[in-house]
Design a protein around this motif. Structure first.
Motif, short mmCIF file in Angstrom:
data_model
loop_
_atom_site.label_atom_id
_atom_site.label_comp_id
_atom_site.label_asym_id
_atom_site.label_seq_id
_atom_site.Cartn_x
_atom_site.Cartn_y
_atom_site.Cartn_z
N PHE A 438 0.83 -1.19 0.00
CA PHE A 438 0.00 0.00 0.00
C PHE A 438 0.87 1.26 0.00
O PHE A 438 1.63 1.50 0.95
CB PHE A 438 -0.91 0.01 1.23
CG PHE A 438 -1.95 -1.06 1.19
CD1 PHE A 438 -3.23 -0.79 0.74
CD2 PHE A 438 -1.65 -2.36 1.59
CE1 PHE A 438 -4.20 -1.79 0.70
CE2 PHE A 438 -2.60 -3.36 1.55
CZ PHE A 438 -3.88 -3.08 1.10
N VAL A 439 0.80 2.03 -1.07
CA VAL A 439 1.47 3.33 -1.17
C VAL A 439 0.53 4.26 -1.94
O VAL A 439 -0.46 3.81 -2.53
CB VAL A 439 2.83 3.23 -1.89
CG1 VAL A 439 3.77 2.29 -1.17
CG2 VAL A 439 2.65 2.78 -3.33
N PRO A 440 0.83 5.53 -1.97
CA PRO A 440 -0.05 6.45 -2.71
C PRO A 440 -0.11 6.10 -4.20
O PRO A 440 0.83 5.56 -4.80
CB PRO A 440 0.62 7.81 -2.49
CG PRO A 440 1.36 7.66 -1.21
CD PRO A 440 1.86 6.25 -1.22
N ALA A 441 -1.25 6.42 -4.82
CA ALA A 441 -1.44 6.20 -6.25
C ALA A 441 -0.37 6.96 -7.04
O ALA A 441 0.09 8.03 -6.65
CB ALA A 441 -2.83 6.65 -6.67
N GLY A 442 0.01 6.37 -8.17
CA GLY A 442 0.98 7.01 -9.05
C GLY A 442 2.41 6.64 -8.79
O GLY A 442 3.29 6.93 -9.61
N GLU A 443 2.70 5.99 -7.66
CA GLU A 443 4.07 5.57 -7.36
C GLU A 443 4.51 4.52 -8.40
O GLU A 443 3.71 3.67 -8.80
CB GLU A 443 4.18 4.98 -5.96
CG GLU A 443 4.10 5.99 -4.85
CD GLU A 443 5.34 6.85 -4.78
OE1 GLU A 443 6.46 6.28 -4.89
OE2 GLU A 443 5.20 8.08 -4.63
N PRO A 444 5.77 4.57 -8.84
CA PRO A 444 6.22 3.62 -9.86
C PRO A 444 6.39 2.20 -9.30
O PRO A 444 6.67 2.02 -8.12
CB PRO A 444 7.57 4.20 -10.31
CG PRO A 444 8.02 5.03 -9.17
CD PRO A 444 6.79 5.58 -8.51
N VAL A 445 6.23 1.22 -10.18
CA VAL A 445 6.47 -0.19 -9.88
C VAL A 445 7.70 -0.61 -10.67
O VAL A 445 7.75 -0.46 -11.90
CB VAL A 445 5.27 -1.07 -10.27
CG1 VAL A 445 5.58 -2.54 -9.99
CG2 VAL A 445 4.02 -0.64 -9.53
N TYR A 446 8.71 -1.14 -9.97
CA TYR A 446 9.98 -1.51 -10.59
C TYR A 446 10.05 -3.03 -10.76
O TYR A 446 9.61 -3.79 -9.89
CB TYR A 446 11.15 -1.03 -9.75
CG TYR A 446 11.20 0.47 -9.56
CD1 TYR A 446 11.87 1.29 -10.47
CD2 TYR A 446 10.57 1.07 -8.47
CE1 TYR A 446 11.91 2.66 -10.30
CE2 TYR A 446 10.59 2.44 -8.29
CZ TYR A 446 11.27 3.23 -9.21
OH TYR A 446 11.30 4.59 -9.03
N ALA A 447 10.63 -3.49 -11.85
CA ALA A 447 10.83 -4.92 -12.08
C ALA A 447 11.97 -5.41 -11.20
O ALA A 447 13.08 -4.87 -11.30
CB ALA A 447 11.13 -5.19 -13.55
#
Length: 1008
Positions: A438-447
């Motif tokens: 759970f983090v704020p919307a829009g935060e990047p997701v890294y591979a």
């Protein structure tokens, strides 16, 4: 006309029975496809099965007779009909009954046919699998020309039915059957060719299997469909009928297969094909019915199961084949997903090189774990969307953290009030297969590592979820697996395409907002996938609790990828049947389970009570391990406090070790003032043998008959209870066995003032036997009260005299206090004090740590010094700071709660009450013991002392089922009620036991 015909048939059968078998019987017709089958009730009350075979294939009939003869010789224990020979010794005779026939008379098997039984269940399916496994195991050696036929009901040849599909009138059915048979021909049959072949029964259908009143298989009928084919066909045929009407079709198939495998092991290939072969059986059945009905439209028997067949085939077609195969593999003990273990190992081996999926800030690097049970069941359940998001934000702020997580394996049973379901069995998918971040919307997701976009799916229409992306990866050996990212922002996913490479550490997506994720609080669902089950981007994010061992292979714990500094997964609680199966599989069948017929799943304890998972409380009267009471708060606090400071080995100086050694040796007189700390009573007794041999230079051991002193090899050698029992290898050459001093049924009994001296003479006899071979004893083993001997107090002066004999011969004397020490006997701290002796060595275990694994050996300085011979002694865990603090707490509780005195008072109350009951209940032969270490011996006759073992078994079962009191048996004849509850066992507990004992003995006397 029909009535006249039937009357003629009955008359002919009556004549046949009288002339050939000398039997008068009433007749009841039974269903059959080709033959006339009748149940006979003879005038003497005996039942028989009469089979009147239509004229036809004599080879096939001979096969049926030959196999029963073969099995009568090779497997007489199997519940099968047996041939009744005629007066002339024939197993069959020709008969002219409604045409030319061959008659056979068979024993009648009791029970209800499977199709009509109302008590069948999973246990029935398992019983059927075991029976067929045993049958086929024995049939490996059977051959017959009749079995080598090309037979339409042999699904190993199902490909030949492709030409019959056109006979099926319904287009939907015709298409389904054609698809199944084509799959069999192209995919299944080539793999079958490498599988074992043999003669099988081939027709364990729901009219050929009998069940008793408990739902156990009581008989298998009709060997007319026998054929030589692939062995695994046997399972498929049986499972196809066993699942009819069952809630969980695949679970039933798995139960039959797993039970078969337990007694007749299958290959992995065979296990993997069962599901397809069950479907093939249904397809063949529909083809055969279409063909036979066309040829014989008046035979309604052919229509009996066709409605069931089509319904169940449709049901199986809705099952996910990959999960079905995985469940069947698991039931056989194979890995549910073969690649899963390799994927997890690759992840663990390379985890050091992964990059974070979410990158915390430098200012707040910690991770907070969101406890969903606190948040209302799930983070979104029971809360409005904005309230759920606010709750998460508040937790993050309070914990000064960048993100929170939802746990792998936790319950996710609720979503918008509806259950997630899988297949048609209605199984709730309720266990989380990933970790939510759970983090704020829009935060990047890294591979976390390199991969390729394999699937993209958007649940906007079905559920309102945000997009899901699966990246495909390869291990070093080329095994493919996937990582799943759910609830993403649509804008970012729109930039991706299937086949697109993603570099390690690349930001390839963003967290979706609540508005595009069904109003869920913004979060990422991250999941490992070893088999996407053909679902691709629609891969499930929750699995079935009852199938967790399978879903755990499908989606292993993703903690290995995230590397979080907090626990991110939970143990998924399972039912008792699963735990029993897994214990047998993972820990060996020799590890016993209490009350194995109805085992308990204990999750808590308090004082003298154990608490089951459903909250049921059980009065514990057999657990002398938790001596000062289950979960005693002072002992728990001592362990928690010390383990929060330090726990390491005893090579370092620590006050607790020395203090505990001082406190423990203070419980003994001089010269017993040196401690060795170990981890179990077995280790303690093993070390005692080494000490004795080092000090005396001798090797031989004297022990008491039926004694048990531990599970190590050295202790099995000195435990007649083990070496002379089932699986034992007999008495070792270095061990001498003294007579058990039993004052109730031994040679010298109550009232004999010299009994102690006379039994001690047996120890002297063993010493003299050693001397005759030029040997002397190293050590004499004894308990202050004999546990496995039947809770037997020793006769007065027994140990005093026996010790004198041993010491005179140069040996040492040991008191094993593992069962009876620490005040349990009530009058003293140690049971050997009841005899007024001072041993050379005392061993302790079980109660010493109130359930914590610790034990000790106390001996003299001289004996300890002899052991310091240059070979270092070290025990990694013995005497560690946590164990020492726990040991101190146990001594404090015994002292401060006056438990030794309490054991005496309550023990006297218990034995006085039991002796009063003996005046009314003749089953009670003897009541004995000291403090709260007691035995009540049951006998059928006080004159003959015939052991009442069966009655004791019923008593223990009744005390458990009706009174929730846990007890067990002891003694060479298994007729002694063993009583050794935790020391806080109260007067109220005692009276509860005595009242229950009175009730159960009354029931037994009445035949209940």
């Amino acid at each position: 006309m029909v009535r006249d015909r039937m009357h003629a048939v009955e008359q002919a059968i009556g004549t046949l029975l009288r002339d050939a078998y000398g039997i008068e019987a009433a007749l009841a017709p039974l269903p059959g496809e080709h033959d006339l089958n009748l149940r006979l009730r003879a005038t003497d009350g005996s039942d028989y099965l009469l089979k009147l075979h239509a004229a036809g294939d004599d080879v096939e009939l001979d096969m049926q007779m030959a196999v029963l003869d073969y099995l009568q010789s090779n497997a007489p224990e199997l519940p099968l009909s047996r041939a009744i020979r005629t007066r002339q010794g024939a197993v069959s005779i020709p008969a002219e009954i409604d045409g030319p026939r061959t008659a056979r008379l068979l024993t009648w098997l009791p029970g209800t046919i499977w199709a009509k039984s109302t008590v069948r269940g999973r246990h029935s399916a398992e019983a059927l699998g075991r029976l067929l496994g045993q049958l086929d195991w024995h049939l490996q050696g059977f051959t017959h020309a009749g079995a080598r036929r090309i037979y339409g009901w042999d699904i190993g040849r199902a490909d030949m039915h492709l030409t019959h599909v056109a006979m099926i009138g319904d287009a939907h059915k015709r298409a389904s059957v054609h698809t199944i048979l084509s799959h069999f021909t192209d995919n299944v049959l080539p793999r079958l060719q490498a599988c074992p072949r043999q003669v099988i029964h081939n027709d364990a259908n729901d009219y050929n299997v009998l069940l008793d009143e408990a739902g156990n298989v009581s008989g298998l009928l009709d060997f007319g469909d026998m054929v030589e084919t692939f062995r695994v066909v046997e399972i498929a045929v049986a499972a196809a009928y066993a699942l009819i009407g069952e809630r969980d079709a695949v679970g039933t198939i798995a139960a039959v297969t797993g039970a078969y495998h337990d007694v007749n092991p299958l290959s992995e290939t065979e296990a993997e094909m069962v599901f397809d072969l069950v479907r093939t059986r249904y397809a063949v059945s529909m083809c055969m019915a279409a063909k036979q009905i066309r040829d014989n439209p008046d035979n309604t028997y052919l229509l009996v199961s066709q409605e069931d067949v089509w319904r169940e085939l449709q049901r199986l077609e809705t099952e996910n084949r990959s999960i079905a195969v995985a469940r069947i593999r698991d039931a056989c003990g194979f890995a549910a997903i073969p690649s899963a273990a390799g994927v997890v190992k690759w992840l663990e081996r390379n985890a050091h090189d992964f990059v974070p999926i979410v990158r915390p800030s430098a200012e707040r690097p910690e991770v907070a774990v969101l406890d969903f049970s606190v948040a209302g069941g799930n983070c979104w359940a029971g809360l409005a969307p904005d309230a759920a998001e606010a709750r998460i934000d508040a937790i993050l702020a309070k914990e000064h953290a960048d993100f929170a997580i939802g746990l792998y394996g936790e319950n996710r049973a609720i979503y918008q009030g509806d259950a997630f379901e899988t297949g048609t069995e209605g199984a709730r998918r309720s266990v989380h297969l990933g970790i939510d971040i759970f983090v704020p919307a829009g935060e990047p997701v890294y591979a976390p590592f390199a991969g390729t976009v394999a699937f993209i799916h958007d649940d906007a229409v079905a559920f309102g979820f945000g997009p899901t992306v699966l990246l495909q990866h390869d291990t070093d050996d080329g095994t493919v697996f996937w990582t799943l990212y759910g609830h993403l922002a649509r804008e970012g996913v729109a930039r991706l395409s299937v086949g697109q490479p993603i570099a390690k550490g690349e930001a390839f997506a963003e967290f979706g907002a609540a508005s595009e994720n069904g109003q869920w609080a913004p979060h990422l669902h991250f999941q490992i996938v070893t088999d996407h089950l053909g679902l691709g981007g629609r891969m499930h994010g929750v699995g079935v609790r009852d199938q967790w061992q399978v879903w755990r292979d499908v989606s292993p714990d993703p903690s290995v990828v995230l590397g979080l500094p907090v626990p991110a997964s939970v143990i998924v609680a399972r039912d008792k049947d699963f735990l029993v199966r897994e214990r047998h599989r993972r820990t060996g069948r020799s590890l016993s389970i209490a009350y194995s017929a109805a085992p308990l799943k204990i999750v808590g304890g308090e004082g003298a009570w154990l608490i089951e998972e459903d909250g049921t409380r059980w009065l514990d009267m057999v657990n002398n391990v938790c001596h000062v009471g289950h979960c005693h708060p002072r002992v728990v606090a001592a362990a928690q406090t010390q383990i929060g400071h330090l726990n390491t080995n005893s090579r370092y100086l620590h006050d607790s070790l020395v203090e505990y050694a001082r406190r423990l040796t203070a419980q003994f007189p001089d010269p017993l003032n040196v401690c060795f700390f170990v981890n179990s009573g077995s280790e303690a007794n093993d070390l005692a043998i080494r000490l004795a041999r080092a000090y005396t230079g001798n090797r031989d051991i004297i022990t008491i008959d039926h004694a048990y002193h531990g599970h190590l090899s050295s202790l099995i050698d000195v435990s007649p209870y083990k070496f002379a029992g089932p699986g034992g290898e007999g008495q070792p050459a270095h061990v001498r066995v003294a007579e058990m001093p039993d004052l109730y049924r031994g040679r010298f009994r109550y009232g004999d003032a010299e009994a102690g001296n006379r039994y001690a003479d047996s120890v002297k006899d063993q010493i003299e036997a050693l001397a005759a071979h030029g040997r002397r004893p190293a050590l004499f083993f004894s308990e202050g009260i004999l546990g496995t001997g039947g809770q037997l107090p020793l006769p007065d002066n027994y140990l005093n005299q026996a010790f004198a004999f041993v010491r005179e011969a140069g040996g040492l004397c040991l008191s094993d206090e593992v069962q009876v020490g620490f005040g349990r006997v009530g009058r003293h701290m140690w049971a050997h004090e009841l005899q007024g002796v001072v041993p050379d060595i005392v061993t302790m275990g079980k109660p010493i740590g109130n359930g914590h694994p610790m034990a000790a050996v106390v001996t003299t300085e001289a004996i300890a010094a002899s052991f310091a011979n240059g070979m270092e002694y070290f025990n990694t865990f013995g005497g560690n700071p946590v164990s020492a603090e726990i040991g101190l707490a146990v001594l404090d509780v015994i002292r401060d709660e006056r438990l030794t005195h309490h054991c005496r008072v309550i023990g006297d109350r218990l034995m006085d009450g039991a002796r009063a009951l003996a005046e009314r209940h003749g089953l009670i032969g003897d009541v004995r013991g000291s403090g709260l270490f007691n035995g009540i011996e049951l006998v059928r006759s006080r004159e003959t002392l015939e052991p009442a073992a069966a009655e004791l078994e019923r008593l223990i079962a009744g005390m458990k089922s009706r009174h929730r009191i846990l007890l067990s048996s002891e003694g060479p004849h298994h007729n002694v009620l063993k009583i050794k509850p935790p020391a806080p066992f109260s007067a109220e507990d005692c009276d509860r036991f005595l009242n229950a004992l009175d009730e159960e003995l009354t029931l037994i006397a009445k035949g209940g």
